[in-house]
Scaffold this active site. Structure first.
Site, PDB file in Angstrom:
ATOM      1  N   GLU A   1       3.794  -4.330  -9.522  1.00 33.10           N
ATOM      2  CA  GLU A   1       4.925  -3.441  -9.879  1.00 33.10           C
ATOM      3  C   GLU A   1       5.373  -2.609  -8.687  1.00 33.10           C
ATOM      4  O   GLU A   1       5.785  -1.467  -8.845  1.00 33.10           O
ATOM      5  CB  GLU A   1       4.546  -2.497 -11.039  1.00 33.10           C
ATOM      6  CG  GLU A   1       4.594  -3.096 -12.398  1.00 33.10           C
ATOM      7  CD  GLU A   1       5.773  -4.013 -12.593  1.00 33.10           C
ATOM      8  OE1 GLU A   1       6.874  -3.664 -12.149  1.00 33.10           O
ATOM      9  OE2 GLU A   1       5.586  -5.076 -13.186  1.00 33.10           O
TER      10      GLU A   1
HETATM   11  C1  LIG Z   1      -2.677 -10.233 -10.209  1.00 33.63           C
HETATM   12  C2  LIG Z   1      -1.235 -10.091  -9.875  1.00 33.63           C
HETATM   13  C3  LIG Z   1      -0.292 -10.067 -10.892  1.00 33.63           C
HETATM   14  C4  LIG Z   1       1.065  -9.965 -10.592  1.00 33.63           C
HETATM   15  N1  LIG Z   1       1.987 -10.041 -11.600  1.00 33.63           N
HETATM   16  C5  LIG Z   1       3.303 -10.207 -11.276  1.00 33.63           C
HETATM   17  C6  LIG Z   1       4.268 -10.533 -12.278  1.00 33.63           C
HETATM   18  O1  LIG Z   1       3.957 -10.614 -13.469  1.00 33.63           O
HETATM   19  N2  LIG Z   1       5.554 -10.758 -11.888  1.00 33.63           N
HETATM   20  C7  LIG Z   1       5.948 -10.676 -10.584  1.00 33.63           C
HETATM   21  O2  LIG Z   1       7.106 -10.898 -10.297  1.00 33.63           O
HETATM   22  N3  LIG Z   1       5.054 -10.350  -9.603  1.00 33.63           N
HETATM   23  C8  LIG Z   1       3.755 -10.117  -9.923  1.00 33.63           C
HETATM   24  N4  LIG Z   1       2.833  -9.826  -8.941  1.00 33.63           N
HETATM   25  C9  LIG Z   1       3.293  -9.676  -7.567  1.00 33.63           C
HETATM   26  C10 LIG Z   1       3.244  -8.239  -7.079  1.00 33.63           C
HETATM   27  O3  LIG Z   1       4.211  -7.461  -7.729  1.00 33.63           O
HETATM   28  C11 LIG Z   1       3.425  -8.286  -5.547  1.00 33.63           C
HETATM   29  O4  LIG Z   1       2.239  -8.842  -5.012  1.00 33.63           O
HETATM   30  C12 LIG Z   1       3.703  -6.922  -4.959  1.00 33.63           C
HETATM   31  O5  LIG Z   1       4.969  -6.454  -5.353  1.00 33.63           O
HETATM   32  C13 LIG Z   1       3.641  -6.930  -3.425  1.00 33.63           C
HETATM   33  O6  LIG Z   1       4.371  -8.016  -2.899  1.00 33.63           O
HETATM   34  P1  LIG Z   1       3.675  -8.965  -1.825  1.00 33.63           P
HETATM   35  O7  LIG Z   1       2.372  -9.399  -2.374  1.00 33.63           O
HETATM   36  O8  LIG Z   1       4.628 -10.020  -1.423  1.00 33.63           O
HETATM   37  O9  LIG Z   1       3.382  -8.024  -0.603  1.00 33.63           O
HETATM   38  P2  LIG Z   1       4.386  -7.679   0.604  1.00 33.63           P
HETATM   39  O10 LIG Z   1       5.740  -7.377   0.071  1.00 33.63           O
HETATM   40  O11 LIG Z   1       4.265  -8.723   1.630  1.00 33.63           O
HETATM   41  O12 LIG Z   1       3.764  -6.328   1.128  1.00 33.63           O
HETATM   42  C14 LIG Z   1       2.549  -6.298   1.911  1.00 33.63           C
HETATM   43  C15 LIG Z   1       2.234  -4.857   2.282  1.00 33.63           C
HETATM   44  O13 LIG Z   1       3.271  -4.327   3.100  1.00 33.63           O
HETATM   45  C16 LIG Z   1       3.777  -3.121   2.558  1.00 33.63           C
HETATM   46  N5  LIG Z   1       5.228  -3.096   2.750  1.00 33.63           N
HETATM   47  C17 LIG Z   1       6.104  -4.102   2.579  1.00 33.63           C
HETATM   48  N6  LIG Z   1       7.357  -3.682   2.830  1.00 33.63           N
HETATM   49  C18 LIG Z   1       7.275  -2.393   3.168  1.00 33.63           C
HETATM   50  C19 LIG Z   1       8.229  -1.387   3.505  1.00 33.63           C
HETATM   51  N7  LIG Z   1       9.539  -1.659   3.566  1.00 33.63           N
HETATM   52  N8  LIG Z   1       7.773  -0.138   3.771  1.00 33.63           N
HETATM   53  C20 LIG Z   1       6.470   0.144   3.714  1.00 33.63           C
HETATM   54  N9  LIG Z   1       5.517  -0.762   3.391  1.00 33.63           N
HETATM   55  C21 LIG Z   1       5.921  -2.007   3.126  1.00 33.63           C
HETATM   56  C22 LIG Z   1       3.430  -3.152   1.083  1.00 33.63           C
HETATM   57  O14 LIG Z   1       3.276  -1.852   0.562  1.00 33.63           O
HETATM   58  C23 LIG Z   1       2.139  -3.934   1.066  1.00 33.63           C
HETATM   59  O15 LIG Z   1       1.053  -3.036   1.229  1.00 33.63           O
HETATM   60  C24 LIG Z   1       1.472  -9.851  -9.237  1.00 33.63           C
HETATM   61  C25 LIG Z   1       0.520  -9.834  -8.215  1.00 33.63           C
HETATM   62  C26 LIG Z   1      -0.816  -9.974  -8.518  1.00 33.63           C
HETATM   63  C27 LIG Z   1      -1.800 -10.015  -7.382  1.00 33.63           C
END
Ligand SMILES: Cc1cc2nc3c(=O)[nH]c(=O)nc-3n(C[C@H](O)[C@H](O)[C@H](O)COP(=O)(O)OP(=O)(O)OC[C@H]3O[C@@H](n4cnc5c(N)ncnc54)[C@H](O)[C@@H]3O)c2cc1C
Length: 592
Positions: free
Chosen positions: A441
């Site tokens: 989220e």
């Molecule tokens: C068990 C699980 C269940 C999930 N359920 C769902 C679901 O039901 N539906 C769905 O759509 N998604 C779901 N997700 C996905 C989840 O919402 C994302 O993993 C999350 O939003 C982070 O995206 P990412 O993993 O691509 O990380 P990234 O976007 O690659 O981010 C990596 C890190 O960089 C930081 N970061 C990135 N951009 C910035 C910025 N501009 N400024 C500062 N910091 C930044 C982030 O805070 C993070 O710490 C789920 C994930 C998991 C692991």
């Protein structure tokens, strides 16, 4: 095996004595939520959480979900029965309007129930949780036909919902999304692409799964301005409303993950799946935000739920485990050693978790009440004020309660020594399960950026000014009351830090945005500390009015602990904010 008791008494005290829940009888659905109804609802909810959800929590962790070669997914043993009991009990539609099969009761009660469910069994609670989020998005942005087709089936529990945003190359930055939607002649769209990490994407709990999916319509602008929202059912729906042919969406695999093993986290493949636009084209993020905001609060509640269950088990262990003697002399001389709860360092840990949980619970319920006012009040001014506070506190509830929820699960695990690290006691599951809430989220760093970049400056800082004013007024009105001085004095100091930090950003972040980025997480926690401190001051006011009640005496002690030992963290947070971004950003990426 760990146990769980839903905090019904505390929730009732907060609603009845602290937050004035019953003063809102003018709001739709509140008149029906009379004190005896609220008590009965929470009592039944607690029973379901304690006797149906909690008993399958550990088994769900051990067994996990299984994907079969045909793409179907089986949830752990007992999940289906527990889910059915939840659906048949009418919990899915507790706060959904009656015209769609719900009970129309306040969302605040639903939020209390979400805490019970999240404490009892986080992984299982996510299936109905996502469904409720999808229902909320359809209620606001769905067409009349979409509402009639999907919502009653979801409220009845026969169909569940999901949220499909994330793709392999985009999570935070959804503007990069690639899933494509091509218009069909019949007004529907064909969706093609891959979504990852989709919670409850495929499972055996319901007859149909209603996926809410963001995608880019062919030819739409790049970036976030070209994102649309679609409803894509696993099984197409026949004109008579029955479940028809299988749609072109399937689960490609399950993620192997650190926790919430009982929840299926799926790679979802869309191969020309038929979908229908929800709301306006290219305004999909706006529509999805309804679901995301609802879900962000619910995820914050998950942090609290895990913190509470971890605390309860740590207390039971600390009363039972015999090690060492109290510094002031033996407390259980008839035993080989004293129970570890006599040790001040153990007390410090337990008091810290307890003080957080009780204050955070008040903040959660207060925020949910703002959401009810936004959706149910007929007074535009009242709605606007509530919307301001809801917007301001949503990233705080999500970010602070999940950061602390995880930290508290670790602290509670620490109470078990080595026994907390081995799986048998169940504490490790709380730590593993609580961890995800900091990530999904919108990772917590993103919540902090949302607070500082969007919520704080919105409407010239109106929401924050109102919040600061409300806390200041409370202090002014009560700081002469003897019983409340230990609350008002530290709250004033913390409020000064919050005001100072807000001013510092106004003066130092406009021209240098890195200052905002480097201080955002500290600011989110600073606001969370003050908001929970304010809740504690209000709790103390209600508790001190009930002198002679041992439970209330314990409340006041717990509140004073928060004020003395937790709230002063605001000055550390302020100091970090004022340090700015220079040293944070000084090294080149190559120097890391
Ligand atoms: C068990 C699980 C269940 C999930 N359920 C769902 C679901 O039901 N539906 C769905 O759509 N998604 C779901 N997700 C996905 C989840 O919402 C994302 O993993 C999350 O939003 C982070 O995206 P990412 O993993 O691509 O990380 P990234 O976007 O690659 O981010 C990596 C890190 O960089 C930081 N970061 C990135 N951009 C910035 C910025 N501009 N400024 C500062 N910091 C930044 C982030 O805070 C993070 O710490 C789920 C994930 C998991 C692991």
């Amino acid at each position: 095996m760990p146990s769980y008791r839903a905090p019904v008494e505390d929730t009732l005290f907060l609603l009845n004595d602290v937050l004035g829940f019953h003063n809102h009888a003018n709001l739709a659905g509140f008149a029906e939520a009379s004190p005896d109804v609220v008590e009965a609802v929470l009592g039944e909810g607690a029973k379901l959480a304690e006797t149906v959800f909690a008993p399958v929590n550990r088994a769900g962790d051990l067994e996990g979900c299984t994907r079969h070669p045909d793409g179907s997914v089986t949830t752990p043993k007992g999940f289906r029965q527990a889910y059915d009991a939840y659906a048949q009990g009418g919990w899915m539609g507790l706060s959904v309007p009656e015209e769609f099969g719900g009970q129309g009761l306040p969302h605040t009660l639903n939020t209390a129930m979400q805490e019970f469910v999240s404490g009892a069994n986080l992984a299982l609670g996510m299936y109905p949780g996502l469904t409720q989020g999808a229902v909320a998005a359809l209620l606001v942005h769905g067409s009349e036909e979409q509402k009639r087709t999907y919502i009653p089936n979801m409220v009845a529990g026969g169909w569940t919902g999901t949220m499909n945003l994330t793709e392999p190359h985009c999570g935070t930055d959804l503007g990069l999304l690639k899933t494509k939607a091509v218009p069909n002649a019949d007004g529907s769209y064909s969706l093609t692409g891959t979504k990852i990490f989709i919670s409850a994407g495929e499972h055996d709990l319901s007859e149909n799964i209603v996926h809410l999916v963001i995608a880019r319509i062919e030819g739409a602008p790049a970036g976030t301005k070209g994102i649309s929202l679609f409803v894509v059912p696993k099984f197409l729906v026949n004109p008579d409303g029955s479940v028809g042919e299988r749609n072109g969406v399937s689960c490609g695999s399950l993620e192997h993950k650190m926790g919430i093993h009982g929840n299926s986290t799926c790679v979802m493949n869309y191969d020309g799946a038929k979908g229908w636009l929800v709301g306006e084209a290219n305004r999909g993020l706006n529509a999805m935000f309804v679901m995301m905001n609802e879900a962000r609060l619910a995820v914050g509640v998950q942090g609290l739920g895990q913190s509470e269950v971890a605390y309860q088990n740590a207390v039971a262990y600390a009363k039972d485990r015999l090690q060492g003697r109290a510094l002031t002399g033996a407390k259980a001389p008839d035993k080989a050693a004293d129970p570890i709860i006599v040790h001040p360092d153990v007390r410090r840990t337990l008091m810290g978790i307890r003080a957080f949980n009780e204050g955070a619970r008040a903040l959660v319920l207060w925020t949910a009440l703002q959401s009810d006012i936004v959706h149910r009040s007929e007074d535009a001014k009242q709605r606007q004020a509530a919307d301001d506070q809801l917007g301001l506190m949503t990233p705080v509830v999500k970010g602070v309660l999940t950061d602390r929820g995880f930290a508290n699960a670790v602290e509670a695990q620490q109470m078990f020594g080595g026994h907390g690290y081995v799986e048998e006691w169940g504490m490790s599951q709380f730590v593993r399960d609580a961890r995800i809430a900091m990530i999904y989220e919108g990772a917590n760093g993103i919540q902090a950026m949302d607070l500082i970049g969007r919520k704080l400056p919105r409407d010239g800082g109106r929401a924050m000014m109102t919040f600061l004013g409300e806390v200041q007024t409370f202090i002014k009105d009560h700081n002469e009351t003897e019983a409340l001085k230990p609350f008002c004095t530290p709250l004033q100091a913390a409020l000064n830090d919050l005001q100072g930090a807000t001013m510092w950003f106004m003066q130092n972040a406009m021209a240098k945005p890195d200052n905002a980025g480097a201080g955002a997480t500290d600011y989110m926690h600073l606001l969370g500390l003050v908001a929970i401190g304010y809740m504690w001051a209000r709790i103390a006011k209600a508790a001190s009015a009930k002198s002679g009640d041992a439970r209330m005496e314990a409340k006041l002690v717990t509140g004073r602990f928060y004020m003395e030992r937790m709230l002063p963290e605001t000055s550390l947070r302020f100091a970090r904010i004022k340090a700015g971004s220079d040293t944070t950003m000084a090294l080149s990426a190559e120097a890391f």
